[in-house]
Motif scaffolding. Structure first.
Motif, PDB file in Angstrom:
ATOM      1  N   ILE A  75     -22.060  29.196 -34.823  1.00 20.80           N
ATOM      2  CA  ILE A  75     -23.269  30.005 -35.015  1.00 20.80           C
ATOM      3  C   ILE A  75     -24.469  29.336 -34.360  1.00 20.80           C
ATOM      4  O   ILE A  75     -25.324  30.002 -33.757  1.00 20.80           O
ATOM      5  CB  ILE A  75     -23.518  30.220 -36.525  1.00 20.80           C
ATOM      6  N   LEU A  76     -24.539  28.000 -34.455  1.00 19.53           N
ATOM      7  CA  LEU A  76     -25.657  27.269 -33.853  1.00 19.53           C
ATOM      8  C   LEU A  76     -25.698  27.474 -32.340  1.00 19.53           C
ATOM      9  O   LEU A  76     -26.771  27.655 -31.749  1.00 19.53           O
ATOM     10  CB  LEU A  76     -25.538  25.777 -34.186  1.00 19.53           C
ATOM     11  N   THR A  77     -24.512  27.466 -31.694  1.00 23.69           N
ATOM     12  CA  THR A  77     -24.449  27.654 -30.241  1.00 23.69           C
ATOM     13  C   THR A  77     -25.042  28.996 -29.838  1.00 23.69           C
ATOM     14  O   THR A  77     -25.875  29.087 -28.923  1.00 23.69           O
ATOM     15  CB  THR A  77     -22.983  27.567 -29.765  1.00 23.69           C
ATOM     16  N   VAL A  78     -24.636  30.056 -30.530  1.00 24.50           N
ATOM     17  CA  VAL A  78     -25.123  31.389 -30.202  1.00 24.50           C
ATOM     18  C   VAL A  78     -26.613  31.510 -30.514  1.00 24.50           C
ATOM     19  O   VAL A  78     -27.376  32.104 -29.743  1.00 24.50           O
ATOM     20  CB  VAL A  78     -24.332  32.464 -30.992  1.00 24.50           C
ATOM     21  N   CYS A  79     -27.047  30.923 -31.625  1.00 27.96           N
ATOM     22  CA  CYS A  79     -28.464  30.987 -31.990  1.00 27.96           C
ATOM     23  C   CYS A  79     -29.341  30.284 -30.948  1.00 27.96           C
ATOM     24  O   CYS A  79     -30.413  30.797 -30.580  1.00 27.96           O
ATOM     25  CB  CYS A  79     -28.684  30.358 -33.362  1.00 27.96           C
ATOM     26  N   VAL A  80     -28.894  29.136 -30.448  1.00 23.85           N
ATOM     27  CA  VAL A  80     -29.687  28.389 -29.459  1.00 23.85           C
ATOM     28  C   VAL A  80     -29.797  29.174 -28.161  1.00 23.85           C
ATOM     29  O   VAL A  80     -30.899  29.316 -27.581  1.00 23.85           O
ATOM     30  CB  VAL A  80     -29.049  27.001 -29.205  1.00 23.85           C
ATOM     31  N   VAL A  81     -28.671  29.727 -27.690  1.00 20.96           N
ATOM     32  CA  VAL A  81     -28.695  30.498 -26.434  1.00 20.96           C
ATOM     33  C   VAL A  81     -29.561  31.744 -26.601  1.00 20.96           C
ATOM     34  O   VAL A  81     -30.353  32.088 -25.725  1.00 20.96           O
ATOM     35  CB  VAL A  81     -27.265  30.880 -26.010  1.00 20.96           C
ATOM     36  N   SER A  82     -29.415  32.429 -27.733  1.00 21.66           N
ATOM     37  CA  SER A  82     -30.221  33.624 -27.990  1.00 21.66           C
ATOM     38  C   SER A  82     -31.707  33.270 -28.084  1.00 21.66           C
ATOM     39  O   SER A  82     -32.566  34.021 -27.596  1.00 21.66           O
ATOM     40  CB  SER A  82     -29.766  34.297 -29.286  1.00 21.66           C
ATOM     41  N   ALA A  83     -32.020  32.147 -28.717  1.00 23.15           N
ATOM     42  CA  ALA A  83     -33.416  31.717 -28.855  1.00 23.15           C
ATOM     43  C   ALA A  83     -34.031  31.415 -27.488  1.00 23.15           C
ATOM     44  O   ALA A  83     -35.186  31.778 -27.218  1.00 23.15           O
ATOM     45  CB  ALA A  83     -33.501  30.493 -29.758  1.00 23.15           C
ATOM     46  N   LEU A  84     -33.263  30.772 -26.610  1.00 22.85           N
ATOM     47  CA  LEU A  84     -33.758  30.484 -25.254  1.00 22.85           C
ATOM     48  C   LEU A  84     -34.024  31.773 -24.489  1.00 22.85           C
ATOM     49  O   LEU A  84     -35.039  31.905 -23.797  1.00 22.85           O
ATOM     50  CB  LEU A  84     -32.748  29.615 -24.500  1.00 22.85           C
TER      51      LEU A  84
END
Length: 335
Positions: A75-84
């Motif tokens: 979930i952290l991976t997807v959240c970071v990419v989405s946030a960027l």
């Protein structure tokens, strides 16, 4: 699909209107009503781009991170990419708005706008993750239920197939006795055996049949037995009209009648009485109890088979009650 459309229809406009208000980058008092509608449309487009981009990222990255064992890192991976992605989209949007609207606002307003976009992207990601997990759980449950149903059907078929050799074993023993001792009745016995076995072949693949059909079969079956046992065997049926809707696994009564004959000693002076009756919860099959004084030649699968069929079909067990005078098997009523 319906949830996705509903979420888009509600939250994209709400987010588009809320972002500039939260960031304080629009001086609404300077604009007319038409301009305010156009401003809202501009930021709704920004909201739409963030939403669609984040959902696209989520769908594309999810299959890639499945091998990762830790769900939090997924979930952290997807959240970071989405946030960027949201930060870049939000920055371009606020810079474009500053240019085309000739608005002057402090840098803090820009940072608040980008931060709000990032927060919205993370919220979208978590929301879609919940929807995906809910859908996957629903699909997994359906698969497990289907596999469980197929397993139960396979077990039931295996148990039903056991009936074939079990029934033939006992019937051929009876026919062998008649051929040796009463040849004139062997032909009649064979014809009745063919009728009874026809019933078994027709109903062997059915899970349930009406009790009425089973009783008609038992009447023929007991008639066949009386050819061999004369007046040593009696069947009594005491049932009400309420039992007309009762269902029963095929050949259930046949197993119990056969079991009573196999394990009990009976003569013309002391015949075997088999009684079929019912109350609101159970069908009773009872007989007077006088065990044979010698070891009975039996495959030992009759009652075990019947109990397994009830357990698979209804998650219920048959009940056995034994006293000095009577042996009773209670079958749960299925309506």
């Amino acid at each position: 699909m319906i949830k996705d459309l509903l979420l888009k229809a509600i939250f994209i406009p709400v987010l588009g209107i809320s972002l500039p208000i939260i960031a304080g980058i629009v001086s609404y008092e300077r604009h007319s009503s038409v301009q305010m509608i156009l401003i809202a449309a501009f930021f709704i487009v920004t909201s739409f781009l963030i939403w669609m981009g984040c959902t696209w990222i989520h769908r594309k990255l999810r299959p890639l991170y499945r091998p990762i064992s830790n769900p939090f890192s997924k979930i952290l991976t997807v959240c970071v990419v989405s946030a960027l992605y949201a930060a870049c989209t939000g920055s371009l949007s606020v810079i474009t708005w500053q240019k085309i609207a000739n608005e002057s606002f402090p840098e803090a307003g820009m940072y608040r706008f980008v931060a709000a976009c990032i927060a919205a992207a993370i919220l979208f990601t978590l929301l879609y993750e919940i929807l995906f997990l809910s859908k996957e759980r629903e699909l997994d449950t359906k698969i497990v239920d289907q596999l469980d149903k197929e397993r139960s059907q396979a077990e039931l078929q295996a148990l039903t197939n056991e009936m074939d050799p079990h029934f033939l074993f006992n019937s051929l023993n009876a026919l062998n006795h008649l051929i040796v001792n009463e040849p004139s009745l062997a032909y009649a016995f064979n014809n009745k055996l063919a009728q009874v076995y026809k019933y078994f072949l027709i109903n062997r693949n059915k899970e349930l049949i009406p009790l009425h059909d089973e009783l008609e079969f038992i009447e023929s079956y007991v008639y066949l037995l009386r050819i061999r046992h004369d007046d040593k065997l009696h069947l009594h049926t005491v049932l009400t009209s309420q039992t007309q809707k009762v269902m029963i696994p095929p050949c259930s009564l046949q197993i119990l009648v056969e079991n009573a004959i196999k394990h009990n000693e009976f003569t013309e002076e002391n015949p075997l009485h088999i009684k079929v009756s019912a109350n609101e919860n159970f069908l009773y099959v009872s007989n007077n109890f006088k065990p044979k004084p010698y070891v009975v030649n039996s495959t030992g699968i009759g009652l075990k088979n019947l109990n397994s069929r009830y357990r698979i079909l209804f998650q219920k067990d048959i009940r056995i009650e034994r006293t000095r005078e009577n042996f009773t098997v209670k079958l749960p009523l299925i309506t």
